[in-house]
Scaffold this active site. Sequence first.
Site, PDB file in Angstrom:
ATOM      1  N   LYS A   1       4.995  -5.833   0.398  1.00 17.54           N
ATOM      2  CA  LYS A   1       4.529  -6.678   1.508  1.00 17.54           C
ATOM      3  C   LYS A   1       3.022  -6.918   1.387  1.00 17.54           C
ATOM      4  O   LYS A   1       2.542  -8.038   1.584  1.00 17.54           O
ATOM      5  CB  LYS A   1       4.843  -6.004   2.853  1.00 17.54           C
ATOM      6  CG  LYS A   1       6.317  -5.994   3.199  1.00 17.54           C
ATOM      7  CD  LYS A   1       6.610  -5.044   4.371  1.00 17.54           C
ATOM      8  CE  LYS A   1       8.121  -4.829   4.483  1.00 17.54           C
ATOM      9  NZ  LYS A   1       8.490  -3.795   5.453  1.00 17.54           N
TER      10      LYS A   1
ATOM     11  N   GLN B   1       7.884   0.269  10.099  1.00 17.61           N
ATOM     12  CA  GLN B   1       8.650   0.436   8.868  1.00 17.61           C
ATOM     13  C   GLN B   1       9.844   1.361   9.109  1.00 17.61           C
ATOM     14  O   GLN B   1       9.678   2.481   9.602  1.00 17.61           O
ATOM     15  CB  GLN B   1       7.729   1.009   7.767  1.00 17.61           C
ATOM     16  CG  GLN B   1       8.375   1.110   6.407  1.00 17.61           C
ATOM     17  CD  GLN B   1       8.691  -0.264   5.793  1.00 17.61           C
ATOM     18  OE1 GLN B   1       7.905  -1.196   5.894  1.00 17.61           O
ATOM     19  NE2 GLN B   1       9.851  -0.372   5.174  1.00 17.61           N
TER      20      GLN B   1
ATOM     21  N   ASP C   1       9.848  -8.617  12.166  1.00 18.07           N
ATOM     22  CA  ASP C   1      11.147  -8.210  11.612  1.00 18.07           C
ATOM     23  C   ASP C   1      12.324  -8.774  12.410  1.00 18.07           C
ATOM     24  O   ASP C   1      13.476  -8.624  11.994  1.00 18.07           O
ATOM     25  CB  ASP C   1      11.256  -6.675  11.603  1.00 18.07           C
ATOM     26  CG  ASP C   1      10.843  -6.060  10.274  1.00 18.07           C
ATOM     27  OD1 ASP C   1      10.957  -6.757   9.251  1.00 18.07           O
ATOM     28  OD2 ASP C   1      10.421  -4.889  10.270  1.00 18.07           O
TER      29      ASP C   1
END
Length: 288
Positions: free
Chosen positions: A49, A93, A116
């Site tokens: 990322k 995460q 997300d």
Amino acid sequence: MPLILDGKKAAEALAAALQEKVKLWPAALTLSVIQVGARADSNAYIKAKTAFAEKIGVKVELVKFPEDILEEIVTSAVLERNNRTDIQGIIVQLPLPAHWDADVILENIIPEKDVDALTAKNVKNLLAGRAGLMPATAAGILKLLEFYGLPLSGKRALVVGRSLMVGKAIALAFLNQDATVTICHKKTENLAALAKEADILVVAAGRPALIGKDCVKAGQVVIDVGINEVPGGKLDEEIFGRKLVGDVKFDEVSPIVAAISPVPGGVGPMTVAALFSNLLDLVGNLKY
Ligand code: NAP
């Protein structure tokens, strides 16, 4: 030989388009990534990322907490970033420590910064078929198919895997694009026969060699989402530096089908790229 759905190439094209959008933003764009613990796979995903962010001119703020941190401290970190105007997107995460309820933590992210797309509002939008963000793997697969001009409308799609973030999200994204979708799982009987009926076969089971020649037919599009670390796999230099294979026996299936995404170099790079496409979509809704 089939058309190889090259995720690296499609992600490069998306990166170039996103870079132009980033330039239009008057200040620095920052994505905050909150990590609890130091799992090797999470580190690798964050590295990917960060590399993509650098390429398109987005800053990544990595907030690292030890595995034994209190949940309240992580919640506070999220809440604080919700209010900061210098941060446009927040990712927690996953996976979080096993004894935590990830949903409780994720729900603290305001939908306007939920890159997300895992908070209830974004998931409900996906369920309802409303325009909005979707989880990055589903978004990345749509973009990969679009890049290669492969339509979904009216096609019979079969998705192997029913996790919320991956299998179900892909199935819903396909349904919202007017595909006719079947979802399979461990209890599915006669997977091979069902898979053969599909125009587009998406495999997201996390089981190496699950799909062989008995599951496919000529003319199919096969999307391999699986990421499995095995000694004999292909080295993924970009993201993992490890030997990886997907869920599909590539050498056996590729001579039969019309198009196939490889592992590595297929869905993986598109997932990363789609995350930043989500960020830019969120930013596009802001006024400045
Ligand atoms: P998961 O939560 O473990 O879900 C796996 C799903 O596959 C479950 O629904 C399971 O069925 C089903 N399944 C497992 N074995 C099966 C079998 N033999 N036959 C039929 N269905 C089977 O995993 P996930 O998070 O969805 O991830 C799936 C895979 O995608 C993993 O390899 C992961 O690393 C990979 N992934 C890749 C990307 C990318 O960017 N390429 C992104 C995310 C995930 P049940 O529900 O019945 O247990």
